[in-house]
Design an enzyme around this catalytic site. Structure first.
Site, PDB file in Angstrom:
ATOM      1  N   ASP A 148      17.087   4.934 -45.485  1.00  0.00           N
ATOM      2  CA  ASP A 148      17.392   5.444 -46.977  1.00  0.00           C
ATOM      3  C   ASP A 148      16.074   5.671 -47.659  1.00  0.00           C
ATOM      4  OD1 ASP A 148      18.876   6.423 -49.014  1.00  0.00           O
ATOM      5  OD2 ASP A 148      19.869   4.617 -49.449  1.00  0.00           O
ATOM      6  N   ASN A 202      -2.546 -13.883  -3.822  1.00  0.00           N
ATOM      7  CA  ASN A 202      -2.848 -15.102  -3.082  1.00  0.00           C
ATOM      8  C   ASN A 202      -1.838 -15.643  -2.163  1.00  0.00           C
ATOM      9  OD1 ASN A 202      -5.249 -15.529  -4.559  1.00  0.00           O
ATOM     10  ND2 ASN A 202      -4.144 -16.725  -6.174  1.00  0.00           N
TER      11      ASN A 202
END
Length: 841
Positions: A327, A656
């Site tokens: 608004d 890994n």
């Protein structure tokens, strides 16, 4: 409570007696006793884990259970050292997660304590505001527009009271309420003398007796039957979805590696522990704790910027928002109205208009609003002869307030409201000289003046009156044949900083859309004043003529939605969402509730009505776009750092573990012992905990970002495989060049794994060259400390405990060269990868 069956069919005085209350309400002492008896007024009891329960909850993870099983197996097979090490790592990891989550929970509780929703109760005749959860059966509640109904109430008094009961019945149209006794067989939707927890007051006022609270209410019983759960936000769904993908990868690798190692005649227990350690290594155990800490820390920083986050996972939607609907009043304008003038149809100043406006504003008892506050602060009327008799409160259909007064000689109704709505009840008009004429010949001039005022950016309120002789009680039928008195003109100047803020929002990829009930001329003037050049405007009347499909197209081309009805706000929000936008809606009024629910991010302010605050996920402590802008920046930083942890940790772990899986197939020994894998996982988690404090590059917050499983998977595979390439290079160097034996190989790879993961973290945390984007001090210092600790490990007593061995200095030099090449390659490769991964673009 059995005596309170069918309260809608009982006389209110009998109910008051049954609940041992009276029309003046309970005493505070009695209220405290009943609070102990009935418990807090909550749909579900607050779950507050004590310290022991919170610590034990860290051991619920399936991964932790598997590790405990592995430790048990190690003990019973005589491998005491491995059993102790695994147990110690489990304990430290769990303590770490417990400490992090404990801090995060405490931080969240402190933030939520800053937001309260209250109810007005009578304490022996005196109105008092108390938190909703402290309401007890027998309390007398005062209700007005905007209030959430805090419990199941039997109404005692009403004045044009209308409620929205969509929560219970699905009916969105306001329901009129009255205290009349009903039949016992009245259905829920027909119980017009009851109001129920979770519904809210649309208009009018009332007084009610609390019959049931908490889980005993209609809403509480429905929630219990359905096991109601709120929809899972996209961020949580993404985390869970990725967790499932990760679990599939973990299971595949674990089962495959275990099977192959057993096939190669390696010890079954060692093979199992190795496969299990791979699974743990690939799984980020601290992911939930670290994300929670990250989000809670972000929420705390947002609170420092006057933005309170009610639900942590809403930060993701807040950061990915690309359309903000708001608004204008108090957001784009100063929200502090001043009276410009009061003029009649002939543009003459009339004090009578202001006097009547004051009497209406001062004596109305509906919901408080800025216009009435402005009128009462700017003007006073000493008119003891005016005595209020009755009122018809404001509602969003009539858009006016009528107050009935008695005066010597006759009674009078004074009405105030939107001019077009007020004209519906006016048959006459009063001119400057006091002459009262038929209004028809002036209707065109009134609309012309209204358009002129609006073009000047003035808010226009109409004032009218009606002499009614001896009338003492009003109904809506009495709103007819009024005399239109004139216009009350109000100014609400635009905030000077708003144009710059709107441009800043635009630079962040956020488009502002104005949604207002004001007419298109006022809306256009305000939009132009805040820098929206040639705004595209559509009115509520035009929207009514559009199909849903047409509105989706039109909404994306519109800057200002003017003359919008409350139900159209939700329609606009949904149209914008259907076209692929992440929509935020900022509102603070009763008629904003449905739009706040419909938006991806509901944003309200601390001064909003109860129903708006309850419907929102984000609460601003100031109704200010600048505050919102600061919150968006902090929200995006928080989300960016959460993603950093996910992306960096998952890719490093995947690389890994994938490398170890490959190596285990070709080496005559395990590439790393299970305890060594767990140690890598544990040590690399320490710096990860500080990612929440990391600095964020401007590039990562300048555009909206969203959780994207495809991008995360691509990132994991790309950087994981890059890690694997250098891991294989490390294998080759260790075996072929340095001729490392089992313990030396494991020590060398342990060093490379930890050091490279931490250094690569500093490289891929940014799309810039790593030394041009400074990490936070906490992240940098913790990374340095863990790297130093890792390099020292092979030269400490831990060397035998974990199966390491001393390695020659030449090993360290060559390994340093490999890590340097890895960093250089990652630095070059990330520029290509980041150019098409949205998180970093």
């Amino acid at each position: 409570m059995a005596q309170l069956i069918n309260p809608w069919a009982k006389d209110s005085s009998d109910l008051i007696d049954l609940l041992e209350s009276d029309l003046y309400g309970l005493t505070q002492e009695e209220s405290n006793k009943r609070l102990t008896q009935y418990g807090l007024n909550l749909l579900s009891p607050k779950k507050k884990l004590n310290t022991v329960s919170a610590l034990l909850s860290q051991f619920k993870s399936p991964i932790i259970f598997l590790l405990l099983s592995a430790a048990f197996l190690a003990f019973i097979t005589g491998d005491q050292i491995d059993g102790i090490i695994i147990s110690a790592i489990i304990l430290f990891s769990s303590l770490l997660g417990f400490w992090q989550e404990r801090m995060a929970t405490n931080a969240i509780e402190k933030l939520m304590s800053r937001i309260h929703t209250h109810a007005k109760v009578l304490r022996k005749g005196n109105p008092v505001l108390i938190p909703l959860e402290q309401i007890v059966p027998g309390d007398i509640i005062l209700l007005s527009a905007g209030n959430i109904v805090p419990a199941d109430l039997r109404l005692l008094e009403t004045n044009q009271l209308f409620t929205n009961e969509a929560t219970l019945t699905g009916e969105t149209f306001p329901i009129e309420k009255s205290p009349s006794i009903l039949n016992e067989d009245s259905s829920l939707s027909k119980r017009t003398n009851m109001v129920y927890m979770g519904t809210y007051i649309v208009s009018g006022t009332g007084k009610g007796l609390v019959i049931k609270t908490g889980q005993e209410t209609e809403l509480g019983m429905i929630s219990a039957r359905l096991g109601t759960k709120t929809p899972t936000p996209e961020f949580e769904r993404g985390i869970k979805q990725f967790g499932l993908v990760l679990m599939e990868i973990v299971l595949l690798i674990t089962i495959t590696i275990f099977g192959i190692n057993v096939y190669l005649n390696r010890p079954v227990l060692d093979s199992f522990l190795f496969a299990l350690a791979l699974a743990v290594g690939l799984t980020p155990q601290l992911l939930p704790a670290i994300i929670m800490v990250n989000l809670s820390r972000g929420a705390k920083k947002m609170a420092d910027k006057k933005v309170i986050v009610k639900k942590l996972t809403s930060i993701e939607n807040f950061g990915s928002m690309n359309v903000l609907c708001s608004d204008k009043t108090g957001t784009l304008t100063q929200g502090i109205m001043t009276i410009h003038s009061t003029v009649d149809i002939e543009m003459h100043t009339q004090v009578k208009i202001l006097d009547y406006a004051y009497l209406n504003a001062y004596y109305q008892t509906g919901f408080q609003n800025p216009i009435d506050d402005t009128i009462c602060a700017s003007h006073t009327v000493n008119a003891p002869e005016f005595r209020k008799l009755d009122e018809l409160p404001y509602d969003f259909i009539r858009k006016r307030i009528s107050v009935l007064f008695s005066t010597p000689g006759m009674n009078i109704i004074i009405a105030k409201g939107a001019v077009t709505n007020l004209l519906e009840i006016c048959n006459y008009i009063e001119k400057s000289d006091g002459a009262v004429l038929e209004i028809d010949i002036y209707t065109e001039k009134i609309h012309s003046l209204l358009s002129e005022f609006s073009t000047q950016g003035l808010r226009c309120i109409g004032i009218a009156y009606k002499n009614v002789d001896t009338l003492t009680k009003m109904s809506r039928a009495d709103e007819a044949e009024f005399v239109f008195l004139g216009f009350l003109l109000l100014m609400d100047p635009s905030k000077p900083e708003v144009p710059a803020v709107i441009q800043e929002l635009k630079s962040l990829g956020i488009t502002l859309r104005i949604i207002t009930g004001d007419n298109q001329h006022i809306a256009k003037t305000v939009a132009e004043n805040v820098g929206i050049i040639h705004p595209q405007i559509i009115t509520g009347n035009q929207i009514r003529k559009l199909s849903d499909e047409a509105l989706i197209i039109q909404a994306n081309q519109t800057d200002v939605f003017a003359e919008i009805e409350p139900n159209q706000k939700e329609q606009i929000i949904l149209a914008l969402r259907k076209s692929g936008n992440v929509v935020g809606y900022m509102g603070d009024g009763i008629n904003d509730a449905s739009a706040l629910h419909a938006a991806d991010v509901g944003i309200s302010v601390d001064s909003a009505v109860d129903v708006a605050k309850e419907a929102s996920e984000i609460i601003l402590l100031e109704k200010n776009l600048e505050v919102l802008l600061n919150g968006i920046n902090e929200g995006r930083k928080t989300f960016a750092n959460s993603l950093k942890y996910v992306l960096i940790t998952i890719s490093a772990n995947f690389g890994n573990m994938f490398s170890m899986a490959i190596a285990s197939l070709f080496l005559p020994f395990l590439p790393l012992l299970p305890t060594q894998i767990l140690l890598i996982n544990f040590m690399t988690d320490f710096p990860s905990m500080t990612i929440a404090t990391d600095d964020v590059d401007l590039e990562m917050i300048k555009t909206p970002k969203r959780w994207n499983i495809r991008d995360i998977t691509e990132f994991m595979i790309t950087f994981g495989l890059m890690s694997t390439i250098f891991d294989v290079l490390t294998f080759i160097v260790l075996i072929s060049v340095l001729h490392a034996q089992e313990a030396e190989f494991q020590t060398g790879w342990f060093l490379v794994s930890v050091v490279s993961e931490l250094l690569i973290l500093l490289v891929i945390r940014t799309r810039k060259i790593f030394y041009k984007s400074k990490p936070s001090n906490n992240l940098l210092i913790s990374t340095i400390i863990v790297i130093l600790a890792t390099l020292i490990v092979p030269f400490t007593p831990l060397i035998s405990l974990f199966g390491f061995s001393p390695i020659p200095p030449m090993f360290l030099v060559i390994l340093a060269v490999i890590i340097s090449l890895y960093i250089l390659t990652t630095e070059l490769g990330k520029r290509i990868i980041y150019s098409h991964i949205k998180f970093f673009s």
